[in-house]
Design an enzyme around this catalytic site. Structure first.
Site, PDB file in Angstrom:
ATOM      1  N   ASN A 209      24.540  32.693  35.035  1.00 52.70           N
ATOM      2  CA  ASN A 209      23.924  33.946  35.489  1.00 52.70           C
ATOM      3  C   ASN A 209      23.329  34.736  34.327  1.00 52.70           C
ATOM      4  O   ASN A 209      22.339  35.443  34.471  1.00 52.70           O
ATOM      5  CB  ASN A 209      24.939  34.802  36.254  1.00 52.70           C
ATOM      6  CG  ASN A 209      25.222  34.212  37.632  1.00 52.70           C
ATOM      7  OD1 ASN A 209      24.440  33.406  38.133  1.00 52.70           O
ATOM      8  ND2 ASN A 209      26.339  34.587  38.225  1.00 52.70           N
TER       9      ASN A 209
ATOM     10  N   SER B 229      31.821  36.232  40.111  1.00 50.84           N
ATOM     11  CA  SER B 229      30.586  35.874  39.412  1.00 50.84           C
ATOM     12  C   SER B 229      30.237  36.877  38.323  1.00 50.84           C
ATOM     13  O   SER B 229      29.372  36.590  37.490  1.00 50.84           O
ATOM     14  CB  SER B 229      29.412  35.722  40.386  1.00 50.84           C
ATOM     15  OG  SER B 229      29.572  36.502  41.509  1.00 50.84           O
TER      16      SER B 229
ATOM     17  N   LYS C 224      40.850  42.403  44.049  1.00 50.64           N
ATOM     18  CA  LYS C 224      41.257  41.143  43.415  1.00 50.64           C
ATOM     19  C   LYS C 224      42.662  41.293  42.802  1.00 50.64           C
ATOM     20  O   LYS C 224      43.486  40.375  42.892  1.00 50.64           O
ATOM     21  CB  LYS C 224      40.233  40.709  42.357  1.00 50.64           C
ATOM     22  CG  LYS C 224      38.927  40.154  43.004  1.00 50.64           C
ATOM     23  CD  LYS C 224      38.046  39.454  42.014  1.00 50.64           C
ATOM     24  CE  LYS C 224      36.665  39.083  42.519  1.00 50.64           C
ATOM     25  NZ  LYS C 224      36.576  38.007  43.491  1.00 50.64           N
TER      26      LYS C 224
ATOM     27  N   ASP D 183      42.737  34.656  54.767  1.00 54.96           N
ATOM     28  CA  ASP D 183      41.874  35.831  54.789  1.00 54.96           C
ATOM     29  C   ASP D 183      42.701  36.988  55.331  1.00 54.96           C
ATOM     30  O   ASP D 183      43.828  36.787  55.794  1.00 54.96           O
ATOM     31  CB  ASP D 183      40.605  35.589  55.626  1.00 54.96           C
ATOM     32  CG  ASP D 183      39.452  36.476  55.148  1.00 54.96           C
ATOM     33  OD1 ASP D 183      39.552  37.712  55.301  1.00 54.96           O
ATOM     34  OD2 ASP D 183      38.475  35.946  54.588  1.00 54.96           O
TER      35      ASP D 183
ATOM     36  N   MET E 216      31.930  31.744  50.122  1.00 54.92           N
ATOM     37  CA  MET E 216      32.357  30.878  49.014  1.00 54.92           C
ATOM     38  C   MET E 216      33.704  30.212  49.312  1.00 54.92           C
ATOM     39  O   MET E 216      33.868  29.006  49.138  1.00 54.92           O
ATOM     40  CB  MET E 216      32.459  31.687  47.712  1.00 54.92           C
ATOM     41  CG  MET E 216      31.157  32.289  47.256  1.00 54.92           C
ATOM     42  SD  MET E 216      29.830  31.096  47.063  1.00 54.92           S
ATOM     43  CE  MET E 216      30.337  30.208  45.609  1.00 54.92           C
TER      44      MET E 216
ATOM     45  N   HIS F 117      34.107  29.129  38.618  1.00 63.72           N
ATOM     46  CA  HIS F 117      32.934  29.750  39.244  1.00 63.72           C
ATOM     47  C   HIS F 117      32.071  28.701  39.923  1.00 63.72           C
ATOM     48  O   HIS F 117      31.439  27.881  39.263  1.00 63.72           O
ATOM     49  CB  HIS F 117      32.143  30.498  38.154  1.00 63.72           C
ATOM     50  CG  HIS F 117      30.927  31.198  38.645  1.00 63.72           C
ATOM     51  ND1 HIS F 117      29.786  31.320  37.894  1.00 63.72           N
ATOM     52  CD2 HIS F 117      30.663  31.810  39.814  1.00 63.72           C
ATOM     53  CE1 HIS F 117      28.877  31.986  38.579  1.00 63.72           C
ATOM     54  NE2 HIS F 117      29.380  32.286  39.760  1.00 63.72           N
TER      55      HIS F 117
HETATM   56  P1  NAD Z   1      32.140  37.106  51.348  1.00 62.29           P
HETATM   57  O1  NAD Z   1      32.008  38.551  51.604  1.00 62.29           O
HETATM   58  O2  NAD Z   1      31.338  36.150  52.140  1.00 62.29           O
HETATM   59  O3  NAD Z   1      33.676  36.691  51.539  1.00 62.29           O
HETATM   60  C1  NAD Z   1      34.763  37.405  51.041  1.00 62.29           C
HETATM   61  C2  NAD Z   1      35.933  37.148  51.983  1.00 62.29           C
HETATM   62  O4  NAD Z   1      37.107  37.697  51.410  1.00 62.29           O
HETATM   63  C3  NAD Z   1      35.761  37.784  53.350  1.00 62.29           C
HETATM   64  O5  NAD Z   1      35.994  36.820  54.370  1.00 62.29           O
HETATM   65  C4  NAD Z   1      36.839  38.864  53.379  1.00 62.29           C
HETATM   66  O6  NAD Z   1      37.366  39.091  54.674  1.00 62.29           O
HETATM   67  C5  NAD Z   1      37.865  38.281  52.438  1.00 62.29           C
HETATM   68  N1  NAD Z   1      38.744  39.289  51.873  1.00 62.29           N
HETATM   69  C6  NAD Z   1      38.396  40.498  51.375  1.00 62.29           C
HETATM   70  N2  NAD Z   1      39.489  41.152  50.949  1.00 62.29           N
HETATM   71  C7  NAD Z   1      40.554  40.360  51.201  1.00 62.29           C
HETATM   72  C8  NAD Z   1      41.946  40.474  50.982  1.00 62.29           C
HETATM   73  N3  NAD Z   1      42.475  41.580  50.445  1.00 62.29           N
HETATM   74  N4  NAD Z   1      42.743  39.448  51.354  1.00 62.29           N
HETATM   75  C9  NAD Z   1      42.211  38.348  51.918  1.00 62.29           C
HETATM   76  N5  NAD Z   1      40.900  38.184  52.157  1.00 62.29           N
HETATM   77  C10 NAD Z   1      40.091  39.180  51.802  1.00 62.29           C
HETATM   78  O7  NAD Z   1      31.892  36.914  49.791  1.00 62.29           O
HETATM   79  P2  NAD Z   1      31.477  35.599  49.007  1.00 62.29           P
HETATM   80  O8  NAD Z   1      30.022  35.562  48.869  1.00 62.29           O
HETATM   81  O9  NAD Z   1      32.195  34.449  49.597  1.00 62.29           O
HETATM   82  O10 NAD Z   1      32.054  35.912  47.548  1.00 62.29           O
HETATM   83  C11 NAD Z   1      33.426  35.830  47.259  1.00 62.29           C
HETATM   84  C12 NAD Z   1      33.629  35.832  45.748  1.00 62.29           C
HETATM   85  O11 NAD Z   1      32.882  34.758  45.183  1.00 62.29           O
HETATM   86  C13 NAD Z   1      33.139  37.092  45.054  1.00 62.29           C
HETATM   87  O12 NAD Z   1      33.994  37.343  43.964  1.00 62.29           O
HETATM   88  C14 NAD Z   1      31.751  36.705  44.563  1.00 62.29           C
HETATM   89  O13 NAD Z   1      31.351  37.442  43.450  1.00 62.29           O
HETATM   90  C15 NAD Z   1      31.981  35.267  44.189  1.00 62.29           C
HETATM   91  N6  NAD Z   1      30.785  34.434  44.166  1.00 62.29           N
HETATM   92  C16 NAD Z   1      29.814  34.566  45.108  1.00 62.29           C
HETATM   93  C17 NAD Z   1      28.698  33.746  45.058  1.00 62.29           C
HETATM   94  C18 NAD Z   1      27.627  33.876  46.101  1.00 62.29           C
HETATM   95  O14 NAD Z   1      26.540  33.300  45.905  1.00 62.29           O
HETATM   96  N7  NAD Z   1      27.865  34.533  47.208  1.00 62.29           N
HETATM   97  C19 NAD Z   1      28.577  32.784  44.060  1.00 62.29           C
HETATM   98  C20 NAD Z   1      29.588  32.646  43.130  1.00 62.29           C
HETATM   99  C21 NAD Z   1      30.690  33.476  43.187  1.00 62.29           C
END
Ligand code: NAD
Length: 734
Positions: free
Chosen positions: A514, A443, A421, A357, A338, A464
């Protein structure tokens, strides 16, 4: 009113210029067509004028008809809106036909004045239809310019002669991509498709058109269908080749639209029937089908949601009063799926982005995602090397929070974990200035809860995005209990910068999109357990206009995610949790290791390459199908009511505050049957008394989740509609 002006040159060419004051693009307003006609009559009557050029005073030609005009005509027409719309359409035909005949003798086809159209940039809808009525079309060779007839995309079809003229120019088969798919073409492709005749350098455009009208002969300006012996290219319906085309097209349209989009079928009918009669009668047929479509509840609902209301939301219909909050520097925390997508769309919109990251490698990978999307754009000729450099140059990939200095908005997209978070929030707030707005892309986690990690909760908000970020146009903005107006305005201005569509909702479990989509998936899975044939479930969904059946959808989003959400929801709801029957199937699938598309095994079977083949046959062994299967309409209503009742409850609970957002958000967010205009438009089509009765019936037979919400019950008793009752909130943006 001065949307059109005319200048008569000493060279004998009258140039009619379309330039709607105060608008960045011309749209045809109600009175303007008459103004254009008046000028045209004047040019025809003037003996000093030898030819006419129609052009635009802007760098584009026209965006089409102001669709608000169509709604206002039917609204003002009293008890016969169909007649008013038909008369309006026929009047348009009369004017364009006058341009096309340009004063020539009806018998000899001689003595007309040549009319060229000089198209400086994009032309759509009636803009293109005016051009098609002219005798020759010149288009500027501008990289951004596109021309086409995209009406079908809002549930209409070209009704100002575009359908009849273009299909008669190129034949039904060749016209299909432009008419039936609404494809917009760049100047070169438009020339091969015969939408235009010549592509010229922008600064030579007007002169080229003038030169042509001055030398055009009588024969050059007679349209093929006004000549003796004209035959439809590709064959009219009773010609063997034409027969094949129309039979094939009819099957293709039914296959693609599943019979729920009336405009495509009406378009084909007007081409088919029109091809059998003289041109002027064909225009009348087109006008009748166009009126039929304008009067169809699906068309008006689609126009209302996908054009009028979507436009109003994008213009900030629900934006609090606040100075401009355009984002200058954005911080994105978490460079995963995302975060990387958010960084890309923002940099693409010209915003400077710091992408953070935990590890440098992960941050670089996120920037690499933007690079691969830009490379894909380059391979399609849509992105230049220079543009790629510029966009990538705006993304700084790092692990250092210091780089966030100067950011005015942060979007956090780290793991879905309250602790992670909270830690990230604190680190960010220590690095940025006091005015920075902090948004989370969570989400599932409540915004108000996450805001506790900040000492300025009024500056904390949910933004979102949907996956994949570069393709999905909806952005759900979620207000926590303490979120302030500036944070909302900032989020809306950001969404406008990246050219997506926002809805603003209040904080509650799963927010809006959702919240509604989960019951849809669950209802599908529940039916599997009851022994309903999976093919019936999936096809029932598609036949009612859902882009994916519920079982395919859960395969796409992954079964383990479904399990995770189910467990978290049950933990939060305790005894009140209603979905144990669903979990039985879902958990069993997970136990079999069938996680959906990503594991190449789910409710569907997949081949080695990951291609979906059919429903997995192991499902029938575990959940045998009952001998007697339910009616299609029952399956469809279970699937749709599961969603729309949740939307009504979201409105009752105050999560949604504007039904327009409920409808637009449903179509853009999860593809809710677009032909319906969205959940509230669909309920209005059913009528609240019927919808309330149907809830009672579904509740009796299938359970309490279909209980009629109090709001719908009350509306049913009073015979109210959602758009009638909530019209005040559904006002268009000023
Ligand atoms: P993902 O696992 O692909 O990416 C998360 C990233 O965050 C990773 O690269 C990780 O290394 C990084 N990260 C973790 N802890 C960290 C920290 N302390 N400091 C810096 N970076 C850190 O996950 P995603 O699918 O991209 O989802 C991310 C957020 O978006 C979540 O909250 C998820 O619920 C939300 N979201 C996801 C979707 C989906 O379809 N995947 C849709 C809407 C919202």
């Amino acid at each position: 009113m001065t949307d059109f002006t005319m200048e008569k040159g000493s060279d004998g060419v009258a140039v009619i210029t379309w330039d709607v004051p105060g608008k960045s693009m011309n749209v045809l307003q109600r009175e303007a067509f008459a103004e254009c006609e008046r000028l045209f009559d004047e040019a025809l009557a003037d003996n000093a004028i030898r030819g006419i050029v129609i052009t635009s005073g802007k760098d584009t030609f026209a965006g089409g008809m102001d669709l608000n005009v169509l709604s206002s005509i039917s609204a003002e027409a009293g008890d016969d809106p169909a007649q008013a719309l038909f008369d309006f359409t026929m009047n348009g035909h009369r004017i364009l036909r006058k341009i096309e005949r340009a004063g020539m003798d009806p018998k000899t086809n001689k003595g007309g004045k040549p009319v060229a159209c000089a198209i400086p940039g994009t032309a759509a809808g009636i803009g293109t239809e005016i051009a098609l009525a002219c005798h020759r079309r010149f288009m500027a060779d501008s990289p951004k310019a596109k021309i086409g007839l995209p009406e079908i995309l809002v549930g209409l079809f070209p009704g100002a002669g575009g359908t009849t003229r273009y299909s008669r120019m190129v034949g039904a088969m060749a016209a299909a991509p432009v008419l039936l798919e609404g494809r917009m073409l760049d100047p070169k492709k438009a020339k091969s498709a015969q939408l235009i005749d010549e592509v010229v350098a922008p600064d030579a455009l007007l002169q080229a058109a003038k030169d042509w009208v001055l030398q055009a002969s009588d024969a050059d300006i007679v349209k093929p269908w006004d000549q003796k012996g004209w035959k439809m290219p590709g064959g009219a319906p009773y010609h063997p080749a034409g027969f094949m085309t129309f039979v094939g097209a009819s099957a293709m349209i039914n296959g693609k639209t599943k019979g729920v989009y009336p405009a495509a079928k009406a378009l084909l009918s007007s081409v088919y029937e029109g091809a059998l009669v003289p041109f002027d009668t064909a225009l009348k047929i087109e006008a009748r089908y166009f009126t039929h479509i304008l009067m169809h509840p699906s068309s008006s609902a689609m126009i209302r949601s996908l054009f009028i209301n979507k436009g109003a939301l994008e213009k900030g219909a629900n934006r609090p009063e606040a100075p401009d909050q355009a984002v200058r520097k954005l911080g994105v925390i978490g460079a995963g799926m995302m975060g990387a997508g958010i960084a890309y769309v923002s940099a693409n919109a010209g915003i400077e982005v710091v992408l953070i990251d935990a590890a440098q490698e992960a941050a670089e990978r996120g920037r690499g995602h933007a690079e691969s999307l830009l490379d894909k754009g380059m391979s399609r000729g849509k992105v230049t090397a220079e543009k790629k450099e510029q966009v990538l140059g705006r993304i700084t990939a790092t692990t250092k929070y210091d780089a966030l200095k100067g950011c005015d908005l942060i979007v956090e997209a780290v793991f879905e974990d309250v602790g992670v978070k909270a830690e990230v929030t604190k680190k960010v707030l220590a690095a940025v200035g006091p005015d920075c707005i902090f948004a989370t892309n969570t989400s599932t986690l409540p915004i108000t809860e996450l805001a506790k990690a900040s000492d300025t909760p009024e500056q904390f908000i949910g933004i979102h995005f949907f996956s994949p970020v570069d393709k999905m146009n909806l952005v759900e903005i979620i207000k926590g209990k303490e979120t302030g107006d500036i944070a909302v305005a900032k989020s809306l201005d950001f969404v406008r910068q990246i050219r997506k569509t926002p809805i603003v909702v209040n904080d509650a479990r799963f927010f809006y999109a959702n919240r509604c989509i989960i019951p849809y998936i669950n209802e599908g899975i529940r039916m599997v357990r009851e022994g309903v044939a999976p093919a019936l479930i999936e096809n029932a969904a598609k036949l009612v206009g859902m882009p994916l059946g519920p079982l395919q959808l859960v395969d796409e989003t992954s079964i383990d995610l479904g399990v995770k959400i189910a467990k978290a929801t049950k933990a939060a709801m305790g005894e009140a949790y209603p979905d144990d029957a669903v979990d039985e199937v879902l958990f069993w699938m997970a136990d079999q290791g069938r996680m959906g598309r990503k594991s190449k095994s789910g409710f569907y079977a997949y081949d080695e390459a990951g291609k979906r083949s059919g429903i997995w046959d192991g499902l029938a062994a575990q959940y045998p199908q009952t001998a007697e299967q339910p009616d299609l309409i029952d399956v469809q209503h279970r699937l749709l009511f599961a969603q729309v009742l949740e939307a009504v409850r979201a409105l009752e609970d105050g999560v949604l505050t504007d039904i327009r957002e409920g409808d637009v958000g449903a179509i853009l967010g999860w593809g809710f049957a677009p032909w319906s205009g969205g959940p509230f438009s669909w309920l209005d089509m059913l009528g609240s008394p019927y919808a309330a009765d149907r809830c009672d019936d579904l509740q009796d037979r299938f359970g309490a989740r279909f209980a009629c919400p109090a709001l719908l019950r009350e509306m049913g008793d009073k015979g109210q509609s959602f758009y009638g009752r909530f019209a005040a909130e559904a006002k268009p943006a000023a």
